[in-house]
Each structure stands twice: as structure tokens, then as C-alpha cells.
Enzyme design. Structure first.
Site, PDB file in Angstrom:
ATOM      1  N   ASN A 147       0.876  -1.076   0.217  1.00 13.35           N
ATOM      2  CA  ASN A 147       0.028  -0.172  -0.017  1.00 13.35           C
ATOM      3  C   ASN A 147       0.781   1.300   0.128  1.00 13.35           C
ATOM      4  O   ASN A 147       1.394   1.532   1.130  1.00 13.35           O
ATOM      5  CB  ASN A 147      -0.605   0.100   1.180  1.00 13.35           C
ATOM      6  CG  ASN A 147      -1.716   1.193   1.586  1.00 13.35           C
ATOM      7  OD1 ASN A 147      -1.850   1.952   0.643  1.00 13.35           O
ATOM      8  ND2 ASN A 147      -2.279   1.304   2.566  1.00 13.35           N
ATOM      9  N   TRP A 148       1.000   1.722  -1.115  1.00  9.24           N
ATOM     10  CA  TRP A 148       2.145   2.816  -1.448  1.00  9.24           C
ATOM     11  C   TRP A 148       1.410   4.355  -0.736  1.00  9.24           C
ATOM     12  O   TRP A 148       2.188   5.212  -0.638  1.00  9.24           O
ATOM     13  CB  TRP A 148       2.255   3.145  -2.818  1.00  9.24           C
ATOM     14  CG  TRP A 148       3.243   2.404  -3.307  1.00  9.24           C
ATOM     15  CD1 TRP A 148       3.998   1.202  -2.862  1.00  9.24           C
ATOM     16  CD2 TRP A 148       3.781   2.341  -4.802  1.00  9.24           C
ATOM     17  NE1 TRP A 148       5.057   0.729  -3.684  1.00  9.24           N
ATOM     18  CE2 TRP A 148       4.882   1.362  -4.646  1.00  9.24           C
ATOM     19  CE3 TRP A 148       3.624   3.134  -5.794  1.00  9.24           C
ATOM     20  CZ2 TRP A 148       5.471   1.178  -5.858  1.00  9.24           C
ATOM     21  CZ3 TRP A 148       4.226   2.961  -7.090  1.00  9.24           C
ATOM     22  CH2 TRP A 148       5.431   1.947  -6.967  1.00  9.24           C
ATOM     23  N   LYS A 149       0.065   4.408  -0.409  1.00  8.69           N
ATOM     24  CA  LYS A 149      -0.435   5.493   0.112  1.00  8.69           C
ATOM     25  C   LYS A 149      -0.192   6.420  -0.641  1.00  8.69           C
ATOM     26  O   LYS A 149      -0.090   6.528  -1.846  1.00  8.69           O
ATOM     27  CB  LYS A 149       0.168   5.789   1.579  1.00  8.69           C
ATOM     28  CG  LYS A 149      -0.132   4.401   2.521  1.00  8.69           C
ATOM     29  CD  LYS A 149       0.054   4.604   3.849  1.00  8.69           C
ATOM     30  CE  LYS A 149      -0.120   3.354   4.737  1.00  8.69           C
ATOM     31  NZ  LYS A 149      -0.049   3.346   6.068  1.00  8.69           N
TER      32      LYS A 149
ATOM     33  N   HIS B 125      -9.623   1.518   4.608  1.00  8.16           N
ATOM     34  CA  HIS B 125      -8.185   1.655   5.282  1.00  8.16           C
ATOM     35  C   HIS B 125      -8.489   2.475   6.412  1.00  8.16           C
ATOM     36  O   HIS B 125      -9.283   3.271   6.481  1.00  8.16           O
ATOM     37  CB  HIS B 125      -7.231   2.034   4.421  1.00  8.16           C
ATOM     38  CG  HIS B 125      -5.719   1.990   5.043  1.00  8.16           C
ATOM     39  ND1 HIS B 125      -5.491   2.740   5.809  1.00  8.16           N
ATOM     40  CD2 HIS B 125      -4.928   1.203   4.891  1.00  8.16           C
ATOM     41  CE1 HIS B 125      -4.218   2.458   6.345  1.00  8.16           C
ATOM     42  NE2 HIS B 125      -3.759   1.514   5.615  1.00  8.16           N
TER      43      HIS B 125
ATOM     44  N   GLU C 126      -6.925   4.646   7.641  1.00 12.96           N
ATOM     45  CA  GLU C 126      -6.766   6.425   7.386  1.00 12.96           C
ATOM     46  C   GLU C 126      -8.032   6.719   6.662  1.00 12.96           C
ATOM     47  O   GLU C 126      -8.155   8.052   6.759  1.00 12.96           O
ATOM     48  CB  GLU C 126      -5.622   6.346   6.486  1.00 12.96           C
ATOM     49  CG  GLU C 126      -4.060   6.166   7.367  1.00 12.96           C
ATOM     50  CD  GLU C 126      -2.856   5.405   6.489  1.00 12.96           C
ATOM     51  OE1 GLU C 126      -2.948   5.861   5.357  1.00 12.96           O
ATOM     52  OE2 GLU C 126      -2.174   5.033   7.009  1.00 12.96           O
TER      53      GLU C 126
ATOM     54  N   GLY D 213       2.392   2.038  10.584  1.00 12.41           N
ATOM     55  CA  GLY D 213       2.978   3.117  10.789  1.00 12.41           C
ATOM     56  C   GLY D 213       3.974   3.439  11.812  1.00 12.41           C
ATOM     57  O   GLY D 213       4.317   4.722  11.965  1.00 12.41           O
TER      58      GLY D 213
ATOM     59  N   GLY E 255       2.832  -1.129   4.208  1.00 16.71           N
ATOM     60  CA  GLY E 255       2.700   0.153   3.697  1.00 16.71           C
ATOM     61  C   GLY E 255       4.285   0.685   3.647  1.00 16.71           C
ATOM     62  O   GLY E 255       4.677   0.245   2.510  1.00 16.71           O
ATOM     63  N   GLY E 256       4.737   1.542   4.642  1.00 12.17           N
ATOM     64  CA  GLY E 256       6.266   1.834   4.285  1.00 12.17           C
ATOM     65  C   GLY E 256       7.142   0.885   3.712  1.00 12.17           C
ATOM     66  O   GLY E 256       7.872   1.377   2.886  1.00 12.17           O
TER      67      GLY E 256
HETATM   68  P1  PGA Z   1       2.719   0.088   7.551  1.00 12.41           P
HETATM   69  O1  PGA Z   1       1.109   0.506   6.992  1.00 12.41           O
HETATM   70  O2  PGA Z   1       3.291  -1.212   7.044  1.00 12.41           O
HETATM   71  O3  PGA Z   1       3.561   1.414   7.119  1.00 12.41           O
HETATM   72  O4  PGA Z   1       2.439   0.051   8.987  1.00 12.41           O
HETATM   73  C1  PGA Z   1       0.357  -0.727   6.788  1.00 12.41           C
HETATM   74  C2  PGA Z   1      -0.935  -0.166   6.144  1.00 12.41           C
HETATM   75  O5  PGA Z   1      -1.237   1.029   6.311  1.00 12.41           O
HETATM   76  O6  PGA Z   1      -1.567  -0.717   5.243  1.00 12.41           O
END
Ligand code: PGA
Length: 254
Positions: free
Chosen positions: A9-11, A94, A96, A172, A233-234
Site C-alpha cells: 500500500n503505497w499511500k 483502510h 486512514e 506506521g 505500507g512503508g
Molecule cells: P505500515 O502500513 O506497513 O507502514 O505500518 C500498513 C498499512 O497501512 O496498510
């Protein structure tokens, strides 16, 4: 045996040039799609760049979509638009988006229905806040997210859906749930699916863990029986890490 699914998930990260650098490095480095589903979920402006170069084994996903197929919704992206670019997956709900863009379980449900209608595979995120984990209400929260989020989805469609268990306190933050805790909670989610949809759906549905997954902890997470993959994510932004983590899923097959 459920096929592992490793999704990035590149956000809101990466410009076109950065995406190009990544895809040229990664498309040949992921394992065969026969063994592992490797997916990058990116923002809409990057779709064309990624889809053109995805190769045989990588699949591309979006991070959100609107529940209407078209309409006067300035700034939104529809299922038919994503499908017309050969996008295969879409992340829905998600944390967020739930926290910052006011997505409720009811909206999540409408988006899941729209994704399925457009032949997109939904990766549906559920998870609890830290205080809910600490006060013992995790299972009740997950139960409610499942019951409301999957209203009116039949058993046949449930088998196509990916559930991502993402404890919000682990996203995150560098705080991963321990592999045992993640496995136990994914097992609970599977048991709820079993109660509602029956044992064959519970057996078939793929459940990911997400939250600070990285090359250092992925092997242990994927060694657990109830964890069929991860949402990253990251650590998915780094091409070498992404290649490592998709290939880590091969060990699960042995
Ligand atoms: P993260 O994010 O691996 O940076 O904790 C995971 C996500 O939000 O899907």
C-alpha cells in the site's frame, strides 16, 4: 491451500519517475503468480505507468474507489475507470480513510458491493484502536466491522474478498503485533466468517495481517496458519524489500 497474497500500500507516496524506477526493478523479481499473488496498490495517476510495465506476475491495485459507477463526484475514482486500466484489486476501508475521510462501515459495504460489481477484488481493512485492544473489546469491534461491512454479500462473493486485519496501533508506528497475536486475531476473524457463511467460506477466504510489516518480521508472520499474506505500507516502497517480501511467501508453500 490458500494462495499467499503480498500487497503493498503505497499511500500518497511516489511520483511517476519514482514509480517507474520501482516497477522496472520489481516486475521481474516477484515470484510466479501461480504461487503467490503480488500486488502494488498505488494512486490513480500512477496506474498507466505501472500497468504498462507490470509484467506477468505482478498485479496492480487502487487504494480507494467510489461506490457509484459514475456521477457528479468531483475528485473521486470509479470502479469502471479502474477496470478500464486493468486494475485488479482495490483496498477498501483502510483505517486512514475511516479516520480522515469519515468512511463508515456502511460506506465500506457500498464500496465492496461496487468493487465486486466491477470485477475488482476488494482488500477490506478492519482493525481496532489501541484503547480497544487494551480494554478487551478487540473481538467485539472486529465482529461489528464484519457484520456491518459485509451485509448482503453472498458466500460466493465472500470467497473472492481479501480481509486485511490491521490493528490501528501497529500502522506506521513500528509496533508490529506479535505473530502469535496476529495469528490468533486472524483466527478469530476466520471463525466469525465461518459462523456467518459456513466452513467452506472460512476455509477459502484469505486473511492478511498489516501493520509495520518489514523484511525482518515477515517470515515469522507468514509462518502462522491463519495469516495468508500481508498488507505492507512503508516497507513496500523499497523495491528490494518488496521483492524480498513477496519471495518470503514462497517459504509458506513448503
Ligand atoms: P505500515 O502500513 O506497513 O507502514 O505500518 C500498513 C498499512 O497501512 O496498510
Amino acid at each position: 491451500m490458500r494462495k499467499p497474497i503480498i500487497a503493498g500500500n503505497w499511500k500518497m507516496y511516489k511520483t511517476r519517475d519514482e514509480a517507474l524506477f520501482f516497477i522496472l526493478k520489481v516486475s521481474d523479481g516477484v515470484p510466479s503468480i501461480k504461487d503467490v499473488d503480488s500486488v502494488i496498490c498505488a494512486q490513480a495517476p500512477l496506474m498507466r505507468c505501472l500497468i504498462k510495465r507490470q509484467g506477468d506476475n505482478l498485479r496492480i491495485g487502487a487504494q480507494n474507489m467510489h461506490y457509484a459507477d459514475e456521477g457528479a463526484f468531483t475528485g473521486e475514482v470509479s470502479g469502471p475507470m479502474l477496470k478500464s486500466y486493468n486494475v485488479d484489486y482495490v483496498i477498501i476501508g483502510h483505517s486512514e480513510r475511516r479516520a480522515m475521510f469519515y468512511e463508515t462501515d456502511e460506506i465500506v459495504n457500498k464500496k465492496i458491493v461496487a468493487a465486486l460489481r466491477n470485477d475488482l477484488i476488494p482488500i477490506v481493512c478492519i482493525g481496532e484502536h489501541l484503547e480497544e485492544r487494551e480494554n478487551g473489546s478487540t473481538n467485539a469491534i472486529l465482529h461489528s466491522q464484519i457484520m456491518k461491512g459485509f451485509v448482503n454479500i453472498d458466500a460466493k462473493d465472500m470467497k473472492k474478498i481479501i480481509i486485511a486485519y490491521e490493528p490501528i496501533w501497529a500502522i506506521g508506528t513500528g509496533k508490529t503485533a506479535t505473530a502469535d497475536l496476529a495469528d490468533e486475531t486472524c483466527g478469530y476473524i476466520r471463525s466469525v466468517i465461518g459462523e456467518v457463511y459456513g466452513a467452506d467460506v472460512a476455509e477459502a477466504i484469505r486473511i492478511q495481517y498489516g501493520g509495520s510489516v518489514n523484511p525482518g518480521n515477515i517470515d515469522e508472520l507468514l509462518s502462522k496458519a491463519n495469516i495468508d499474506g500481508v498488507l505492507i505500507g512503508g516497507a513496500s516502497l523499497n523495491p528490494d524489500h518488496f521483492i524480498y517480501m513477496t519471495n518470503a511467501a514462497m517459504k509458506r508453500l513448503k
